[in-house]
Design an enzyme around this catalytic site. Structure first.
Site, PDB file in Angstrom:
ATOM      1  N   LYS A 174       0.841  -1.204   0.000  1.00 22.24           N
ATOM      2  CA  LYS A 174       0.000   0.000   0.000  1.00 22.24           C
ATOM      3  C   LYS A 174       0.874   1.251   0.000  1.00 22.24           C
ATOM      4  O   LYS A 174       1.670   1.453   0.916  1.00 22.24           O
ATOM      5  CB  LYS A 174      -0.894   0.026   1.240  1.00 22.24           C
ATOM      6  CG  LYS A 174      -1.931   1.147   1.160  1.00 22.24           C
ATOM      7  CD  LYS A 174      -2.586   1.450   2.481  1.00 22.24           C
ATOM      8  CE  LYS A 174      -1.934   2.605   3.212  1.00 22.24           C
ATOM      9  NZ  LYS A 174      -2.040   3.908   2.539  1.00 22.24           N
ATOM     10  N   GLY A 227       7.383   5.249   7.686  1.00 26.93           N
ATOM     11  CA  GLY A 227       6.412   6.299   7.966  1.00 26.93           C
ATOM     12  C   GLY A 227       6.717   6.938   9.305  1.00 26.93           C
ATOM     13  O   GLY A 227       7.847   6.868   9.806  1.00 26.93           O
ATOM     14  N   THR A 229       6.757   7.897  13.370  1.00 28.87           N
ATOM     15  CA  THR A 229       7.066   7.104  14.566  1.00 28.87           C
ATOM     16  C   THR A 229       5.789   6.650  15.283  1.00 28.87           C
ATOM     17  O   THR A 229       5.697   5.503  15.727  1.00 28.87           O
ATOM     18  CB  THR A 229       7.982   7.927  15.498  1.00 28.87           C
ATOM     19  OG1 THR A 229       9.219   8.109  14.796  1.00 28.87           O
ATOM     20  CG2 THR A 229       8.255   7.219  16.808  1.00 28.87           C
ATOM     21  N   ALA A 230       4.786   7.530  15.368  1.00 27.08           N
ATOM     22  CA  ALA A 230       3.550   7.152  16.068  1.00 27.08           C
ATOM     23  C   ALA A 230       2.856   6.003  15.320  1.00 27.08           C
ATOM     24  O   ALA A 230       2.374   5.047  15.945  1.00 27.08           O
ATOM     25  CB  ALA A 230       2.621   8.355  16.172  1.00 27.08           C
ATOM     26  N   THR A 231       2.840   6.062  13.994  1.00 31.51           N
ATOM     27  CA  THR A 231       2.217   4.977  13.216  1.00 31.51           C
ATOM     28  C   THR A 231       3.018   3.691  13.406  1.00 31.51           C
ATOM     29  O   THR A 231       2.446   2.603  13.549  1.00 31.51           O
ATOM     30  CB  THR A 231       2.164   5.333  11.709  1.00 31.51           C
ATOM     31  OG1 THR A 231       1.748   6.679  11.563  1.00 31.51           O
ATOM     32  CG2 THR A 231       1.240   4.423  10.949  1.00 31.51           C
ATOM     33  N   GLU A 249      10.987   1.809   9.537  1.00 30.06           N
ATOM     34  CA  GLU A 249      11.830   2.983   9.233  1.00 30.06           C
ATOM     35  C   GLU A 249      10.996   4.202   9.569  1.00 30.06           C
ATOM     36  O   GLU A 249      10.018   4.491   8.872  1.00 30.06           O
ATOM     37  CB  GLU A 249      12.206   2.992   7.747  1.00 30.06           C
ATOM     38  CG  GLU A 249      13.019   1.811   7.292  1.00 30.06           C
ATOM     39  CD  GLU A 249      14.389   1.744   7.933  1.00 30.06           C
ATOM     40  OE1 GLU A 249      14.882   2.780   8.420  1.00 30.06           O
ATOM     41  OE2 GLU A 249      14.958   0.645   7.958  1.00 30.06           O
ATOM     42  N   CYS A 283      13.247  12.077   5.291  1.00 23.85           N
ATOM     43  CA  CYS A 283      13.512  11.674   6.675  1.00 23.85           C
ATOM     44  C   CYS A 283      14.965  11.938   7.055  1.00 23.85           C
ATOM     45  O   CYS A 283      15.294  12.017   8.228  1.00 23.85           O
ATOM     46  CB  CYS A 283      13.174  10.206   6.862  1.00 23.85           C
ATOM     47  SG  CYS A 283      13.983   9.148   5.652  1.00 23.85           S
ATOM     48  N   GLU A 384       9.632  16.336  15.071  1.00 20.82           N
ATOM     49  CA  GLU A 384       9.846  16.304  13.626  1.00 20.82           C
ATOM     50  C   GLU A 384       8.828  17.195  12.912  1.00 20.82           C
ATOM     51  O   GLU A 384       7.633  17.014  13.068  1.00 20.82           O
ATOM     52  CB  GLU A 384       9.697  14.860  13.134  1.00 20.82           C
ATOM     53  CG  GLU A 384      10.093  14.694  11.684  1.00 20.82           C
ATOM     54  CD  GLU A 384       9.839  13.299  11.142  1.00 20.82           C
ATOM     55  OE1 GLU A 384       8.821  12.683  11.511  1.00 20.82           O
ATOM     56  OE2 GLU A 384      10.658  12.824  10.346  1.00 20.82           O
TER      57      GLU A 384
HETATM   58  P1  NDP Z   1       2.471   7.904   8.155  1.00 19.78           P
HETATM   59  O1  NDP Z   1       3.012   7.153   9.304  1.00 19.78           O
HETATM   60  O2  NDP Z   1       1.290   8.761   8.356  1.00 19.78           O
HETATM   61  O3  NDP Z   1       2.095   6.931   6.954  1.00 19.78           O
HETATM   62  C1  NDP Z   1       2.987   6.021   6.354  1.00 19.78           C
HETATM   63  C2  NDP Z   1       2.193   4.954   5.647  1.00 19.78           C
HETATM   64  O4  NDP Z   1       1.483   4.179   6.617  1.00 19.78           O
HETATM   65  C3  NDP Z   1       1.137   5.494   4.691  1.00 19.78           C
HETATM   66  O5  NDP Z   1       0.974   4.607   3.610  1.00 19.78           O
HETATM   67  C4  NDP Z   1      -0.102   5.497   5.583  1.00 19.78           C
HETATM   68  O6  NDP Z   1      -1.282   5.518   4.829  1.00 19.78           O
HETATM   69  C5  NDP Z   1       0.101   4.193   6.331  1.00 19.78           C
HETATM   70  N1  NDP Z   1      -0.615   4.060   7.594  1.00 19.78           N
HETATM   71  C6  NDP Z   1      -1.132   5.034   8.388  1.00 19.78           C
HETATM   72  N2  NDP Z   1      -1.733   4.483   9.468  1.00 19.78           N
HETATM   73  C7  NDP Z   1      -1.590   3.136   9.362  1.00 19.78           C
HETATM   74  C8  NDP Z   1      -1.997   2.019  10.153  1.00 19.78           C
HETATM   75  N3  NDP Z   1      -2.682   2.172  11.277  1.00 19.78           N
HETATM   76  N4  NDP Z   1      -1.686   0.773   9.736  1.00 19.78           N
HETATM   77  C9  NDP Z   1      -0.976   0.599   8.602  1.00 19.78           C
HETATM   78  N5  NDP Z   1      -0.588   1.609   7.789  1.00 19.78           N
HETATM   79  C10 NDP Z   1      -0.872   2.868   8.170  1.00 19.78           C
HETATM   80  O7  NDP Z   1       3.708   8.725   7.580  1.00 19.78           O
HETATM   81  P2  NDP Z   1       3.688   9.768   6.420  1.00 19.78           P
HETATM   82  O8  NDP Z   1       3.122   9.168   5.177  1.00 19.78           O
HETATM   83  O9  NDP Z   1       3.112  11.045   6.956  1.00 19.78           O
HETATM   84  O10 NDP Z   1       5.256   9.950   6.157  1.00 19.78           O
HETATM   85  C11 NDP Z   1       6.048  10.826   6.855  1.00 19.78           C
HETATM   86  C12 NDP Z   1       6.848  10.104   7.917  1.00 19.78           C
HETATM   87  O11 NDP Z   1       7.625   9.072   7.335  1.00 19.78           O
HETATM   88  C13 NDP Z   1       7.822  11.027   8.600  1.00 19.78           C
HETATM   89  O12 NDP Z   1       7.771  10.825   9.985  1.00 19.78           O
HETATM   90  C14 NDP Z   1       9.157  10.573   8.063  1.00 19.78           C
HETATM   91  O13 NDP Z   1      10.236  10.839   8.907  1.00 19.78           O
HETATM   92  C15 NDP Z   1       8.944   9.117   7.863  1.00 19.78           C
HETATM   93  N6  NDP Z   1       9.912   8.583   6.922  1.00 19.78           N
HETATM   94  C16 NDP Z   1      10.906   7.753   7.381  1.00 19.78           C
HETATM   95  C17 NDP Z   1      11.883   7.280   6.527  1.00 19.78           C
HETATM   96  C18 NDP Z   1      12.935   6.337   7.009  1.00 19.78           C
HETATM   97  O14 NDP Z   1      13.541   5.679   6.179  1.00 19.78           O
HETATM   98  N7  NDP Z   1      13.207   6.235   8.295  1.00 19.78           N
HETATM   99  C19 NDP Z   1      11.885   7.655   5.118  1.00 19.78           C
HETATM  100  C20 NDP Z   1      10.802   8.515   4.744  1.00 19.78           C
HETATM  101  C21 NDP Z   1       9.848   8.953   5.623  1.00 19.78           C
HETATM  102  P3  NDP Z   1      -1.992   6.945   4.538  1.00 19.78           P
HETATM  103  O15 NDP Z   1      -0.987   7.805   3.878  1.00 19.78           O
HETATM  104  O16 NDP Z   1      -3.080   6.566   3.634  1.00 19.78           O
HETATM  105  O17 NDP Z   1      -2.442   7.477   5.848  1.00 19.78           O
END
Ligand code: NDP
Length: 481
Positions: A174, A227, A229-231, A249, A283, A384
């Site tokens: 996804k 994504g 940290t909270a997620t 990550e 990130c 962040e």
């Molecule tokens: P989110 O955590 O909001 O979302 C990441 C993905 O998870 C999206 O596809 C989202 O879907 C999905 N998601 C959300 N809730 C759930 C759930 N309960 N169960 C399963 N999947 C879920 O992050 P963002 O998209 O806002 O991305 C930004 C974040 O990603 C920043 O904190 C950034 O630092 C981090 N990041 C980390 C990297 C690393 O390598 N360490 C690299 C790049 C980014 P949807 O978008 O539809 O809500």
């Protein structure tokens, strides 16, 4: 309108519930398409398709898997312009960046893992004195889930999918709901490259429903997630009772530590990039800049002057440095953090405001922003923002710089600018991050372990680490006479 569908078993499907979500163009704020609001039922259909494909795919030779992955890579390269335009439109990033970074890297991901799988060997241990030999079988896990964010949409989506399928797994994936387009287009490419039906299934929708259904699925045995940290913490809580393998990550608040003995011009130019590339939505961006006191004043003046020259503009304009932020909600979050910083007494040195781009008045544009802070405990230095906002402050000693750099809950990456070898080694050893760049930023060799410590994640992607994650090791011990 650009409507997209789910990609399941090699075919394109509407969501079973026929529910849809609007997709916005960040450059003008307009709805330009709809994406499936997929439910548990769609995830189940994707899972069944992956499960059916697994038997054959897991027994497909490395050479054949490699050939298909490299073909996907070549087709992405051949479609560079089309994919770059789609990525830029969906995400708001400058087309120049999508063309030079996002899409080429997505192609490299497939090529790299197409090659890596042919070199992936397992260990053997001869138990001398016991007349036995052990070897490790590395078998694909089965059906795995890959969930990626919106900032580098196809780049991060394929960074997970390529090693997963190279290792013989079948995938339910996804992308972020706000950047679904290039993942959708990838389905066509996979068909053209001859990827067998069901090896990759892409289900579009919301994180809290579609993503959650992938994580909750009892037979999807591993989740690779990038994504917030909270997620990540929520996913870990959901997956723990099912003992799923997890690669997480997560967020970062990365220090950029600048010493007076560095190559100043190179540092300045790179620091502009490490602060604001992709509108600061990487990130790995160095969002906390710490500068040695003796060059602080000069750096501050030069940095502000350079950043003021960056052009905020429409993503399709080749001369744009800073495009649109990904969504209205994100723009509001960035604005809120600037306000928090001001309320905390920090000084805005430049930027801090929304930008109106002529002809695109409803787009989500924000000025690149530099904030001078007096300490590292303020919220703007601890939380962040993930946007075009960096802070700067000075330090006096190496020890102080190290304390400042490590004094944060995150631990993804750090950059150090110095020409002193001893200092390089001291900082490399003592920085609490998964990645340290010295005199460079975001230089990537795909063989290296990629990931963070502390609240920035668990596990490593890249190279054989990714192939190890996507396989289950089994020790076989053979006793002989
Ligand atoms: P989110 O955590 O909001 O979302 C990441 C993905 O998870 C999206 O596809 C989202 O879907 C999905 N998601 C959300 N809730 C759930 C759930 N309960 N169960 C399963 N999947 C879920 O992050 P963002 O998209 O806002 O991305 C930004 C974040 O990603 C920043 O904190 C950034 O630092 C981090 N990041 C980390 C990297 C690393 O390598 N360490 C690299 C790049 C980014 P949807 O978008 O539809 O809500």
């Amino acid at each position: 309108m650009q409507n997209i569908q789910n990609y399941i078993n090699g075919n394109f499907h509407n969501p079973i519930n026929n529910e849809w979500i609007d997709n916005y163009n960040p450059s003008n704020g307009a709805v330009y398409g709809q994406i499936p609001n997929s439910s548990k039922e769609d995830v189940e259909q994707a899972y069944q398709s992956a499960k059916s494909a697994f038997k054959q795919w897991s027994h497909t030779s490395f050479e054949e898997r490699s050939r298909i992955l490299i073909k996907i890579s070549e087709l992405l390269e051949a479609n560079l312009q089309r994919f770059a335009e789609a990525e830029s439109k969906d995400n708001g990033k400058p087309i120049s960046l999508a063309k030079s970074v996002d899409i080429p890297r997505a192609a490299s991901n497939f090529r790299f893992f197409g090659n890596a799988i042919t070199q992936f060997a397992s260990e053997s241990h001869e138990s001398v004195g016991q007349d036995a030999i052990n070897f490790t079988l590395r078998q694909p896990i089965g059906v795995v889930g890959c969930i990626s964010p919106w900032n580098l949409p196809l780049y991060l989506f394929t960074w997970k999918i390529a090693p997963a399928i190279a290792a013989g797994n079948c995938v339910v994936a996804k992308p972020s709901e706000v950047t679904p387009l290039t993942a959708y287009l990838l389905g066509e490419i996979c068909n053209e490259a001859g990827l067998p039906k069901g090896v990759l299934n892409i289900v579009q929708g919301l994180g809290t429903t579609t993503g959650q259904a992938i994580v909750e699925h009892p037979d999807i045995k591993a989740i690779s997630f990038t994504g917030g940290t909270a997620t990540g913490a929520h996913i870990a809580r959901t997956a723990a009772p099912m003992f799923k393998k997890l690669s997480l990550e997560l967020g970062g608040k990365n220090p950029n530590i600048i010493f007076a003995d560095c190559d100043y011009d190179k540092m300045l130019e790179t620091t502009v990039r490490s602060s604001f590339a992709n509108q600061g939505q990487i990130c790995l961006c160095g969002s906390r800049i710490f500068v040695e006191e003796s060059i602080y004043k000069k750096f501050k003046a030069d940095f502000v002057q350079k950043v003021k020259q960056l052009k905020v503009g429409h993503p399709s304009d080749e001369s744009t440095d800073i495009g649109a932020l990904v969504s209205k909600t994100h723009l509001e979050k960035v604005e809120l953090y600037v306000k928090i910083a001001e309320d905390e007494g920090a000084k805005i040195l430049c930027g801090g405001l929304e930008v109106t781009v002529n002809g695109y008045e409803n787009g989500y544009y924000f000025q690149p922003t530099i904030i001078e802070v007096q300490d590292n405990v303020c919220r703007i230095n601890q939380e962040e923002v993930f946007g075009p906002v960096v802070t700067i402050m000075s330090f006096k000693t190496d020890k102080e710089a190290l304390v400042l750099a490590n004094d944060v809950k995150y631990g993804l990456s750090a950059t150090v600018w110095t020409s002193n070898l001893n200092r390089t080694m001291q900082f490399s050893q003592k920085l609490q991050t998964g990645i340290v760049w010295v005199n460079t930023w975001m230089m990537r060799d795909l063989r290296t372990p990629f990931g963070g410590t502390k609240a920035s994640g668990v596990g490593r992607e890249g190279g054989f680490d990714a192939l190890r994650f996507f396989t289950e090791p089994k020790n076989v011990c053979i006793k002989y006479e």
